[in-house]
Scaffold this motif. Structure first.
Motif, PDB file in Angstrom:
ATOM      1  N   ASN A 581      50.412  14.382 -41.452  1.00 41.15           N
ATOM      2  CA  ASN A 581      49.995  13.060 -41.923  1.00 41.15           C
ATOM      3  C   ASN A 581      48.500  12.848 -41.790  1.00 41.15           C
ATOM      4  O   ASN A 581      47.979  11.809 -42.173  1.00 41.15           O
ATOM      5  CB  ASN A 581      50.700  11.961 -41.104  1.00 41.15           C
ATOM      6  CG  ASN A 581      52.155  11.898 -41.480  1.00 41.15           C
ATOM      7  OD1 ASN A 581      52.517  12.276 -42.593  1.00 41.15           O
ATOM      8  ND2 ASN A 581      52.986  11.464 -40.537  1.00 41.15           N
ATOM      9  N   GLY A 582      47.833  13.819 -41.187  1.00 44.43           N
ATOM     10  CA  GLY A 582      46.404  13.628 -40.925  1.00 44.43           C
ATOM     11  C   GLY A 582      45.536  14.615 -41.683  1.00 44.43           C
ATOM     12  O   GLY A 582      45.933  15.190 -42.695  1.00 44.43           O
ATOM     13  N   ARG A 596      34.069  24.573 -35.472  1.00 44.17           N
ATOM     14  CA  ARG A 596      35.093  23.884 -34.693  1.00 44.17           C
ATOM     15  C   ARG A 596      35.902  23.053 -35.665  1.00 44.17           C
ATOM     16  O   ARG A 596      35.430  22.699 -36.756  1.00 44.17           O
ATOM     17  CB  ARG A 596      34.492  23.035 -33.570  1.00 44.17           C
ATOM     18  CG  ARG A 596      33.831  21.761 -33.990  1.00 44.17           C
ATOM     19  CD  ARG A 596      33.291  21.003 -32.779  1.00 44.17           C
ATOM     20  NE  ARG A 596      32.465  19.892 -33.224  1.00 44.17           N
ATOM     21  CZ  ARG A 596      32.812  18.604 -33.145  1.00 44.17           C
ATOM     22  NH1 ARG A 596      33.976  18.258 -32.613  1.00 44.17           N
ATOM     23  NH2 ARG A 596      32.007  17.648 -33.584  1.00 44.17           N
ATOM     24  N   ARG A 597      37.145  22.795 -35.284  1.00 42.52           N
ATOM     25  CA  ARG A 597      38.035  22.035 -36.168  1.00 42.52           C
ATOM     26  C   ARG A 597      38.504  20.801 -35.420  1.00 42.52           C
ATOM     27  O   ARG A 597      38.819  20.874 -34.229  1.00 42.52           O
ATOM     28  CB  ARG A 597      39.238  22.902 -36.581  1.00 42.52           C
ATOM     29  CG  ARG A 597      38.795  24.156 -37.324  1.00 42.52           C
ATOM     30  CD  ARG A 597      39.940  25.099 -37.609  1.00 42.52           C
ATOM     31  NE  ARG A 597      40.670  24.759 -38.839  1.00 42.52           N
ATOM     32  CZ  ARG A 597      40.252  25.032 -40.055  1.00 42.52           C
ATOM     33  NH1 ARG A 597      39.089  25.644 -40.240  1.00 42.52           N
ATOM     34  NH2 ARG A 597      40.973  24.714 -41.096  1.00 42.52           N
ATOM     35  N   VAL A 598      38.497  19.670 -36.081  1.00 39.86           N
ATOM     36  CA  VAL A 598      38.996  18.461 -35.428  1.00 39.86           C
ATOM     37  C   VAL A 598      40.097  17.838 -36.283  1.00 39.86           C
ATOM     38  O   VAL A 598      40.058  17.885 -37.511  1.00 39.86           O
ATOM     39  CB  VAL A 598      37.880  17.413 -35.183  1.00 39.86           C
ATOM     40  CG1 VAL A 598      36.847  17.917 -34.204  1.00 39.86           C
ATOM     41  CG2 VAL A 598      37.207  16.983 -36.472  1.00 39.86           C
ATOM     42  N   GLU A 599      41.075  17.290 -35.575  1.00 37.60           N
ATOM     43  CA  GLU A 599      42.198  16.606 -36.242  1.00 37.60           C
ATOM     44  C   GLU A 599      41.919  15.109 -36.185  1.00 37.60           C
ATOM     45  O   GLU A 599      41.726  14.562 -35.093  1.00 37.60           O
ATOM     46  CB  GLU A 599      43.512  16.871 -35.478  1.00 37.60           C
ATOM     47  CG  GLU A 599      43.823  18.339 -35.244  1.00 37.60           C
ATOM     48  CD  GLU A 599      44.407  18.983 -36.475  1.00 37.60           C
ATOM     49  OE1 GLU A 599      45.188  18.306 -37.174  1.00 37.60           O
ATOM     50  OE2 GLU A 599      44.047  20.149 -36.755  1.00 37.60           O
TER      51      GLU A 599
END
Ligand SMILES: Cc1cc2nc3c(=O)[nH]c(=O)nc-3n(C[C@H](O)[C@H](O)[C@H](O)COP(=O)(O)O)c2cc1C
Ligand code: SF4
Length: 678
Positions: A581-582, A596-599
């Motif tokens: 959903n994000g 870097r990966r952010v949710e």
């Protein structure tokens, strides 16, 4: 009819001020080679002509070579300042305006890598947070030298024919001696209260000896530093009393607060959204205690408040400094019953923020300020009335309409929205920035008075424009939000404008990519936090919000500092993908291989604007100048005369963000300098 309290004279010793409105000392950084030359003089004369009673010239004019000009200050330690000051004073005197100057030694409030590269000094070794130069602690020979420097400078000022001077004693060397927070000295100038005050009284005595009695000397000082361990109100009142009993001081100019940090400075000089006239009662208490002529300035920007400050006896002279940067003709307008036509100061503090970044003071919506030699405040009528079509009623379009109508042209403005304002309407969605709307309201009132015709809710096509048979067309259509070059996910991000306008609800966990570094990013961040969200603001720049300068940043930091907002510099948004959903945002760096990966549940981007220029390019082939601008004529203040198409019946120009993403001042300046010669 009862006399206007603002227009009653005030006599201090031998000198009568013709009314109660003054410009408090402010360094506009217009000096050339440290001297108040033609630009500087023209700025003060414009305000003198319009009736201001007193102009306290300079700001922090420096008396010693080891007080280097932190923001292009006047160098009072050079004899060559005398003829320049004399020319300024003589011309202001012709208009009945008293002229004084603020003198100082900046102490630790400057840098050693300016001017003559001498070490800065203070009564402390601690560096000042705002300027970050570590001072040496003054020695006995410094003290004697600087006392003499003050006296020499005062003599120069008197020789130039000025009416007086004030000493700057808040955040500068004089009060760095007297506040316990920055006095580490032992001996006659350190320790006890009397000892800490000795330096300023030695300076005052030395000055008095040189200038005599018939020359006004005042002190501008913080009578309450509002810092733990500093000068509190009780001590401040005691200092004021000592000035009074000394007989050396003719007037007091009261400050409340401290300036060693941007945050402190913003409370001393309140910016947009902060309280108006916050210190009237405090100033009144100092005046009551001493009975001395008392001056004061701090966001008293409207005439009604200024009038109240004088009428209620809170002070004797009221400083309307930024108000006069925005409109030099306030007194003239009061006297001629045109108060409602005063161009309002909106507290944007673009003026002051610019000098701390090394620029000259410019008003966000009066581009004639600081450019008095080339840009008019009063627009002269044109020889031939033209028909002018303006597309877009943002600040640039409205300025073009106002100036064109003042020139006597017939003006029609097309605007797609149902009201004027453009991007300023978005800015004003933050309650703290509502004052910006006055930039629009003032121009709308002027346009109405001048008979400008507005067609709102009208998306102008080229046929609509040509149907008006214009002599000149101004495209002031502004821009639309630009987007970053993402590998994927263009359709998954929203813009700061979406958040500010309310078109998109703020998310709960938000990544805000700020590539423009301007107000829109932090305004959107504030809205996200206010709606209960958490936001990380990332920027590829090496500092955050580089386009928002020192004082303007203060309210944002105050509202965003805490658990709900985080700032990350030197990182760049690369792509966005859906995940459940994000969203997953991939972030990289211009400095090294890094990912870097952010949710998050929302990604907001702020990348400035792209011009809305379709109409311009449609009209361009038909125009006589085909859109071309003679930049030499423009910058030299001559009319445009470009002809690339002899069949063209009109000239075409675009201004503001319709050309490229810039700011409000740029849009209004584009408009004024083009239209003043149209
Ligand atoms: C561009 C600018 C420069 C200033 N420089 C000085 C200065 O050198 N010394 C000083 O005492 N105050 C300085 N000030 C502060 C003003 O004197 C005044 O206290 C302040 O602007 C608040 O008054 P206002 O709200 O009427 O503008 C400066 C203000 C501005 C806008
Ligand atoms: S820039 Fe803003 S604060 Fe400064 S004079 Fe102009 S309107 Fe006032």
């Amino acid at each position: 009819m009862r006399a206007d309290p603002l227009l009653t004279p005030l006599t201090v010793k031998h000198l009568t001020f013709k009314n109660r409105i003054m410009l408090s000392s402010h360094e506009p950084a217009y000096a050339e080679d440290g001297m108040p030359k033609d630009t500087y003089r023209a700025y003060h004369v414009e305000r003198a002509k319009a009736g201001v009673a007193l102009t306290m010239t300079a700001g922090s004019a420096t008396v010693s070579t080891d007080s280097p000009p932190a923001f292009n200050n006047i160098l009072l330690y050079k004899d060559e300042c005398v003829p320049w000051l004399k020319a300024l004073a003589d011309e202001c005197h012709e208009h009945g305006t008293a002229v004084m100057i603020q003198m100082t030694h900046l102490g630790r409030r400057t840098r050693w890598d300016k001017g003559d590269w001498l070490p800065s000094l203070s009564a402390t070794h601690m560096r000042e947070p705002a300027h970050r130069a570590s001072p040496k602690i003054v020695e006995d020979w410094d003290i004697q030298r600087i006392i003499k420097d003050f006296a020499d400078a005062a003599e120069r000022v008197k020789a130039a024919g000025l009416d007086g001077l004030e000493l700057e004693a808040y955040g500068h060397l004089l009060d760095q001696f007297w506040t316990p927070l920055t006095n580490e000295l032992t001996g006659p100038y350190g320790g006890s209260f009397d000892n800490r005050l000795r330096f300023i009284f030695d300076v005052l005595s030395a000055i008095r000896e040189r200038v005599g009695d018939k020359f006004l000397v005042g002190v501008r000082f913080s009578a309450d530093e509002r810092l733990a361990g500093g000068i509190d109100a009780q001590t401040g009142l005691e200092i004021a009393s000592r000035f009074q009993t000394s007989g050396l001081v003719d007037f007091l100019n009261i400050i409340r607060g401290h300036i060693e940090t941007d945050s402190g400075l913003a409370d001393v000089i309140p910016v947009q959204g902060m309280a108006n006239a916050p210190y009237l009662d405090f100033v009144s208490a100092v005046r009551s205690r001493t009975g001395m002529p008392t001056f004061h300035a701090a966001k008293i920007s409207d005439v009604a408040t200024a009038r109240y400050a004088i009428e209620s006896g809170k002070m004797d002279m009221v400083g309307m400094t930024r108000a006069h940067i925005a409109d030099p003709h306030i007194v003239r307008k009061i006297m001629s019953g045109q108060e409602d036509r005063i161009r309002p100061c909106v507290g944007a503090t673009y003026c002051l923020d610019r000098i701390y970044q090394g620029g000259m003071a410019l008003c966000i919506h009066n581009p004639a300020t600081g450019r008095e030699l080339t840009m008019p405040n009063d627009i002269t009528p044109a020889a031939i009335a033209k028909r002018i079509v303006i597309v877009g009623a943002g600040p640039g379009g409205l300025e073009a309409a106002r100036v064109a109508a003042e020139r006597g042209h017939k003006v029609v403005v097309f605007e797609a929205a149902d009201e004027a304002g453009g991007q300023i309407r978005l800015t004003a969605r933050s309650p703290r920035r509502k004052e910006m709307l006055s930039i629009i309201a003032w121009r709308m009132a002027e346009c109405e008075r001048l008979g400008v015709e507005f067609r709102f809710n009208t998306w102008a096509e080229s046929a609509d424009v040509l149907a008006e048979s214009p002599d000149c067309v101004i495209i002031a259509t502004g821009g639309f939000p630009d987007t970053p070059p993402l590998a994927t996910g263009d359709d998954l991000v929203v813009s700061t404008w979406d958040i500010l306008s309310g078109d998109v609800a703020p998310g709960k966990t938000v990544l805000l990519f700020d590539d423009a570094g301007d107000h829109a990013a932090l305004q959107a961040a504030e809205m996200i936090v206010e709606h209960g969200g958490k936001v990380e603001i990332i920027t590829p720049d090496r500092t955050f919000s580089p386009e928002i300068m020192g004082l303007n940043l203060v309210p944002y930091i105050r509202s965003l500092q805490g658990d709900h907002a985080a700032f990350t510099v030197a990182q760049r948004l690369e792509s966005v993908e859906r995940s459940g959903n994000g969203l997953t945002a991939a972030i990289g760096s211009d400095y090294r291989e890094f990912e870097r990966r952010v949710e998050v549940d929302q990604v907001v981007v702020n990348c400035g604007t792209k011009p809305l220029d379709e109409l311009y390019f449609e009209l361009k082939p038909h125009a006589r100048n085909q859109g071309a601008v003679d930049y030499v004529a423009l910058t030299q203040g001559r009319p445009q005369d470009v002809c690339h198409n002899t069949n063209g019946t009109f000239t075409l120009y675009r201004i503001g963000d319709a050309v490229s993403s810039r700011n409000t001042h740029a849009a209004i300046y584009d408009a004024l300098r083009l239209m003043k010669d149209m």
